[in-house]
Design a protein around this motif. Structure first.
Motif, PDB file in Angstrom:
ATOM      1  N   VAL A 106      40.270  47.301  45.084  1.00 38.06           N
ATOM      2  CA  VAL A 106      40.815  46.522  44.621  1.00 38.06           C
ATOM      3  C   VAL A 106      40.431  45.441  43.482  1.00 38.06           C
ATOM      4  O   VAL A 106      39.456  45.126  44.859  1.00 38.06           O
ATOM      5  CB  VAL A 106      41.769  46.365  45.710  1.00 38.06           C
ATOM      6  CG1 VAL A 106      43.036  44.985  45.811  1.00 38.06           C
ATOM      7  CG2 VAL A 106      42.769  47.484  46.525  1.00 38.06           C
ATOM      8  N   ARG A 107      40.216  44.539  42.999  1.00 33.59           N
ATOM      9  CA  ARG A 107      40.340  43.791  41.648  1.00 33.59           C
ATOM     10  C   ARG A 107      40.989  42.040  43.316  1.00 33.59           C
ATOM     11  O   ARG A 107      42.226  42.088  43.675  1.00 33.59           O
ATOM     12  CB  ARG A 107      40.908  43.582  40.876  1.00 33.59           C
ATOM     13  CG  ARG A 107      40.278  42.340  40.300  1.00 33.59           C
ATOM     14  CD  ARG A 107      40.413  41.582  39.528  1.00 33.59           C
ATOM     15  NE  ARG A 107      39.815  40.614  37.994  1.00 33.59           N
ATOM     16  CZ  ARG A 107      38.487  41.434  37.527  1.00 33.59           C
ATOM     17  NH1 ARG A 107      38.237  42.457  37.859  1.00 33.59           N
ATOM     18  NH2 ARG A 107      37.919  40.494  37.137  1.00 33.59           N
ATOM     19  N   ALA A 108      39.903  41.313  43.680  1.00 35.07           N
ATOM     20  CA  ALA A 108      40.356  39.869  44.246  1.00 35.07           C
ATOM     21  C   ALA A 108      41.002  39.557  43.599  1.00 35.07           C
ATOM     22  O   ALA A 108      40.584  39.261  42.337  1.00 35.07           O
ATOM     23  CB  ALA A 108      39.291  39.568  45.308  1.00 35.07           C
ATOM     24  N   PRO A 109      42.304  38.340  44.062  1.00 36.42           N
ATOM     25  CA  PRO A 109      42.876  37.320  42.913  1.00 36.42           C
ATOM     26  C   PRO A 109      41.660  36.467  43.101  1.00 36.42           C
ATOM     27  O   PRO A 109      41.393  35.795  44.189  1.00 36.42           O
ATOM     28  CB  PRO A 109      43.972  37.047  44.088  1.00 36.42           C
ATOM     29  CG  PRO A 109      43.423  36.985  45.187  1.00 36.42           C
ATOM     30  CD  PRO A 109      42.198  38.521  45.858  1.00 36.42           C
ATOM     31  N   GLY A 110      42.464  35.441  42.033  1.00 35.01           N
ATOM     32  CA  GLY A 110      42.191  34.272  41.786  1.00 35.01           C
ATOM     33  C   GLY A 110      40.230  34.644  40.877  1.00 35.01           C
ATOM     34  O   GLY A 110      39.767  35.901  40.843  1.00 35.01           O
ATOM     35  N   SER A 111      39.959  33.719  39.873  1.00 35.45           N
ATOM     36  CA  SER A 111      39.111  33.971  39.085  1.00 35.45           C
ATOM     37  C   SER A 111      38.003  33.784  39.411  1.00 35.45           C
ATOM     38  O   SER A 111      37.380  34.503  39.108  1.00 35.45           O
ATOM     39  CB  SER A 111      38.987  33.227  37.771  1.00 35.45           C
ATOM     40  OG  SER A 111      39.316  31.344  38.486  1.00 35.45           O
ATOM     41  N   GLY A 112      37.164  33.450  41.002  1.00 32.51           N
ATOM     42  CA  GLY A 112      36.184  33.001  41.731  1.00 32.51           C
ATOM     43  C   GLY A 112      36.390  33.751  42.608  1.00 32.51           C
ATOM     44  O   GLY A 112      35.655  33.861  43.489  1.00 32.51           O
TER      45      GLY A 112
END
Length: 233
Positions: A202-208
């Motif tokens: 799962v990709r974490a939210p937010g650009s950072g």
């Protein structure tokens, strides 16, 4: 033979007496049969009278009949209700458990900065219903192989059955939001569904990415919707 006047008088007297006797007998018979016929007619009327004190119109018998009928109806209704409840449970239990091939898991931030929580969404992308059980098995960091602990109060009362296209949610706590916490940046993490061995990246939210403190991380159970109170942790 020629009868004398005396003989004719005797025969006339005897005939009169016989006629009187027959008349008296007929009168007695009529008098006797009339009451019997009346009694018979009275008995028939009593048996056929719907207001007579017998059979179905007796108050006690009538109440017993109604009670018996109500009891049968109640028993039938209870049996029908029990059958329905059992059928619902069996239907839920018979629904296959969701696997990584059935759902798509994504993450989004919950609330404002500091971002201490995210929401996992598991959407059924298959063409059939499936059942999500338990809580997601989450590991944020390679250095911490333990699953994030689940919060018992967020466990739903009924199984979560997802029809095609339907979502389920799990609230996940990342940290307490303190500046002194031992938090680490996470750009992606792993999720495993209960009853399945496949790992979902799962990709974490937010650009950072997100900041996770493994010591304070918690996860809720899969639920059809996020519930205020039960998901406050």
């Amino acid at each position: 033979m020629k009868l004398s006047r005396h003989h004719r008088l005797l025969l006339a007297t005897a005939g009169t007496a016989l006629a009187l006797s027959l008349t008296a007998c007929q009168s007695d018979g009529s008098a006797t049969s009339a009451p019997a016929a009346a009694a018979s007619a009275s008995g028939t009327a009593a048996d056929g009278d719907p207001t007579s004190g017998s059979g179905t119109t007796d108050p006690v018998a009538g109440q017993s009949s109604v009670a018996s009928s109500k009891g049968s109806t109640d028993q039938a209704g209870s049996a029908a209700g029990g059958s329905a409840d059992s059928s619902g449970e069996q239907a839920s239990a018979a629904t296959r458990v969701c696997t990584s091939r059935d759902v798509r898991v994504s993450a989004a931030t919950q609330g404002g900065p500091p971002y201490t929580h995210i929401v996992l969404t598991a959407k059924n992308t298959s063409g059939h219903s499936c059942r999500l059980t338990g809580a997601p098995h989450i590991q944020f960091l390679e250095s911490h192989k333990q699953d994030v602990p689940p919060v018992a109060k967020s466990k739903p009362a009924a199984p979560v059955v997802l029809t095609p296209g339907a979502p389920a949610y799990a609230l996940v706590k990342l940290s307490d939001g303190g500046v002194d916490e031992d938090a680490e940046p996470v750009s992606a993490f792993s999720v495993v569904l209960e009853g399945d061995s496949a790992v979902i990246a799962v990709r974490a939210p937010g650009s950072g990415g997100i900041a996770v403190d493994p010591a304070n991380a918690l996860t809720g159970y899969w639920t059809p919707e996020l519930r205020n109170g039960a998901d406050d942790f």
